[in-house]
Write an enzyme that holds these catalytic residues in place. Structure first.
Site, PDB file in Angstrom:
ATOM      1  N   ARG A  97      -1.705  -1.842   0.608  1.00 56.95           N
ATOM      2  CA  ARG A  97      -1.952  -0.445   0.958  1.00 56.95           C
ATOM      3  C   ARG A  97      -2.447  -0.258   2.389  1.00 56.95           C
ATOM      4  O   ARG A  97      -1.960   0.616   3.105  1.00 56.95           O
ATOM      5  CB  ARG A  97      -2.996   0.177   0.005  1.00 56.95           C
ATOM      6  CG  ARG A  97      -2.425   0.660  -1.285  1.00 56.95           C
ATOM      7  CD  ARG A  97      -3.450   0.534  -2.391  1.00 56.95           C
ATOM      8  NE  ARG A  97      -3.580  -0.879  -2.696  1.00 56.95           N
ATOM      9  CZ  ARG A  97      -2.865  -1.496  -3.638  1.00 56.95           C
ATOM     10  NH1 ARG A  97      -2.049  -0.820  -4.383  1.00 56.95           N
ATOM     11  NH2 ARG A  97      -2.994  -2.793  -3.832  1.00 56.95           N
ATOM     12  N   THR A  98      -3.426  -1.060   2.790  1.00 56.80           N
ATOM     13  CA  THR A  98      -4.007  -0.822   4.118  1.00 56.80           C
ATOM     14  C   THR A  98      -2.946  -1.084   5.187  1.00 56.80           C
ATOM     15  O   THR A  98      -2.764  -0.289   6.112  1.00 56.80           O
ATOM     16  CB  THR A  98      -5.246  -1.709   4.326  1.00 56.80           C
ATOM     17  OG1 THR A  98      -6.122  -1.505   3.216  1.00 56.80           O
ATOM     18  CG2 THR A  98      -5.978  -1.367   5.601  1.00 56.80           C
ATOM     19  N   LYS A 133      -0.462 -23.806  17.050  1.00 56.19           N
ATOM     20  CA  LYS A 133      -0.488 -24.836  18.108  1.00 56.19           C
ATOM     21  C   LYS A 133      -1.906 -25.075  18.613  1.00 56.19           C
ATOM     22  O   LYS A 133      -2.112 -25.730  19.621  1.00 56.19           O
ATOM     23  CB  LYS A 133       0.372 -24.381  19.291  1.00 56.19           C
ATOM     24  CG  LYS A 133       1.821 -24.114  18.968  1.00 56.19           C
ATOM     25  CD  LYS A 133       2.539 -23.714  20.260  1.00 56.19           C
ATOM     26  CE  LYS A 133       3.898 -23.128  20.007  1.00 56.19           C
ATOM     27  NZ  LYS A 133       4.428 -22.463  21.214  1.00 56.19           N
ATOM     28  N   ARG A 135      -7.341  -6.950  10.187  1.00 53.03           N
ATOM     29  CA  ARG A 135      -8.024  -7.358   8.946  1.00 53.03           C
ATOM     30  C   ARG A 135      -8.283  -8.853   9.057  1.00 53.03           C
ATOM     31  O   ARG A 135      -7.381  -9.622   9.397  1.00 53.03           O
ATOM     32  CB  ARG A 135      -7.150  -7.050   7.737  1.00 53.03           C
ATOM     33  CG  ARG A 135      -7.701  -7.678   6.474  1.00 53.03           C
ATOM     34  CD  ARG A 135      -6.995  -7.189   5.233  1.00 53.03           C
ATOM     35  NE  ARG A 135      -7.447  -5.853   4.878  1.00 53.03           N
ATOM     36  CZ  ARG A 135      -7.239  -5.296   3.676  1.00 53.03           C
ATOM     37  NH1 ARG A 135      -6.593  -5.952   2.745  1.00 53.03           N
ATOM     38  NH2 ARG A 135      -7.668  -4.087   3.413  1.00 53.03           N
ATOM     39  N   HIS A 139     -15.239  -2.175   5.232  1.00 57.74           N
ATOM     40  CA  HIS A 139     -13.846  -1.704   5.205  1.00 57.74           C
ATOM     41  C   HIS A 139     -13.909  -0.203   5.506  1.00 57.74           C
ATOM     42  O   HIS A 139     -13.699   0.636   4.634  1.00 57.74           O
ATOM     43  CB  HIS A 139     -13.254  -1.975   3.828  1.00 57.74           C
ATOM     44  CG  HIS A 139     -11.764  -1.817   3.735  1.00 57.74           C
ATOM     45  ND1 HIS A 139     -10.998  -1.204   4.713  1.00 57.74           N
ATOM     46  CD2 HIS A 139     -10.889  -2.189   2.762  1.00 57.74           C
ATOM     47  CE1 HIS A 139      -9.734  -1.208   4.334  1.00 57.74           C
ATOM     48  NE2 HIS A 139      -9.641  -1.802   3.166  1.00 57.74           N
TER      49      HIS A 139
HETATM   50  C1  NCD Z   1      -9.586  -3.430  -0.953  1.00 57.97           C
HETATM   51  C2  NCD Z   1      -9.933  -4.507   0.055  1.00 57.97           C
HETATM   52  O1  NCD Z   1      -9.055  -5.104   0.667  1.00 57.97           O
HETATM   53  O2  NCD Z   1     -11.122  -4.719   0.224  1.00 57.97           O
HETATM   54  N1  NCD Z   1      -8.227  -3.109  -0.973  1.00 57.97           N
HETATM   55  C3  NCD Z   1      -7.747  -2.156  -0.130  1.00 57.97           C
HETATM   56  O3  NCD Z   1      -7.851  -2.262   1.084  1.00 57.97           O
HETATM   57  N2  NCD Z   1      -7.206  -1.049  -0.675  1.00 57.97           N
HETATM   58  C4  NCD Z   1     -10.124  -3.716  -2.308  1.00 57.97           C
HETATM   59  C5  NCD Z   1      -9.704  -4.980  -2.978  1.00 57.97           C
HETATM   60  O4  NCD Z   1      -8.949  -5.787  -2.430  1.00 57.97           O
HETATM   61  O5  NCD Z   1     -10.157  -5.155  -4.095  1.00 57.97           O
END
Ligand code: NCD
Length: 310
Positions: free
Chosen positions: A61-62, A90, A111, A141
């Protein structure tokens, strides 16, 4: 419009006014995007900009909502998801990799499994480089928290009792969202989990709103306006224990104990903490949450570039 910042790093950086402006901007953008003419207009807004999505942890999703948010604004994107295809294999350091692609783009969306790395790169990149934290280890997050906040805002923000349920120890979305809801009057937060999976004190110490830490989900459930479920975050290790989802889940046997106008949220992905049969219940808002995520990310990026809509 208020320019929030060129960086979106953590929840603490946002005032309530910033948050409400962002929610309103998101609604305006959605309104514009409801026509083909509006969508075409949005695509011109940042068509001179480029972004990279640097994702060193799994994401559906993100990643996709950011990528599509960029498309909506006409931003070209590139991505590194699998570092076995980049020069990190490398022996290049992550910092050098980031310094490299910062030469090509105007926005970095990252991320990373480490809680600290996002802060390290801030010191090493020019101030006008837009940087978004799309998840930093078990810590923060912020953009998930923004979309969660926006979803709650749509159903009324003040005077809400909000329960967080599940792995609160490692659930970064809960940590980030509780710090945003801490800015809202008359909110009461409930952290509901077995002791071993409870939220850490560093968050509790920052709360000014009322809160309760409890193991008893069935007891609090009937009073809640918002129930925010999270899955077991077992990819981080630290314990082999699991959470008993017969006690910490929403399903046909307890949904009717909830208020009629309550809402159920989940950052997703879910496991069995919300049964699929609940998806049809009018209180289930987690699929809307997904969609909201893309739109508030459009608003966030626009705001970070300081552009106004006409
Ligand atoms: C969350 C995350 O990555 O922290 N997911 C997300 O970004 N929608 C929650 C999860 O992974 O449980």
């Amino acid at each position: 419009m208020i320019i929030i910042n060129t960086r979106c790093i953590n929840s603490q950086q946002y005032s309530l006014e910033n948050l409400l402006n962002l929610c309103k901007l998101t609604d305006n953008i959605r309104n514009i995007a409801s026509t083909s003419k509006g969508l075409k207009y949005l695509k011109t807004i940042l068509s001179d900009k480029r972004a990279i999505l640097y994702f060193k942890q799994a994401s559906t999703r993100t990643f996709l909502s950011f990528q599509n948010a960029c498309y909506i604004l006409g931003i070209s994107t590139s991505e590194i998801r699998d570092t076995s295809t980049s020069s990190e294999i490398k022996g290049e350091t992550e910092l050098d990799a980031i310094k490299t692609f910062s030469q090509y783009v105007d926005l970095i969306i990252m991320r990373h499994p480490s809680s600290e790395f996002i802060y390290e790169i801030l010191d090493n990149l020019p101030n006008d480089m837009r940087i978004i934290n799309a998840g930093s280890g078990t810590n923060e997050h912020p953009t998930q928290a923004l979309l969660d906040f926006y979803t709650i805002w749509k159903y009324g923000l003040e005077n809400k009792k909000v329960a967080f349920v599940g792995d609160l120890l490692r659930g970064r979305t809960v940590r980030s969202l509780s710090l945003l809801l801490n800015k809202v009057n008359e909110t009461k937060l409930y952290f509901v989990s077995p002791d071993k999976f409870q939220i850490k004190d560093d968050i509790l110490k920052q709360l000014n709103v009322e809160y309760e830490v409890t193991e008893d989900f069935e007891k609090v459930l009937p009073d809640m306006d918002v129930v925010y479920m999270v899955r077991l975050q077992d990819e981080y290790g630290g314990t082999n224990e699991i959470i008993d989802t017969t006690k910490y889940s929403i399903n046909n046997s307890n949904i009717n104990k909830m208020k009629d106008d309550a809402i159920i949220l989940h950052p997703l992905p879910r496991r069995n903490e919300i049964s699929v049969e609940i998806d049809k219940d009018k209180r289930a808002k987690y699929w809307q949450q997904c969609e909201n995520g893309m739109w508030i990310r459009v608003a966030l990026i626009m705001d970070m570039f300081g552009v106004e809509i006409i």
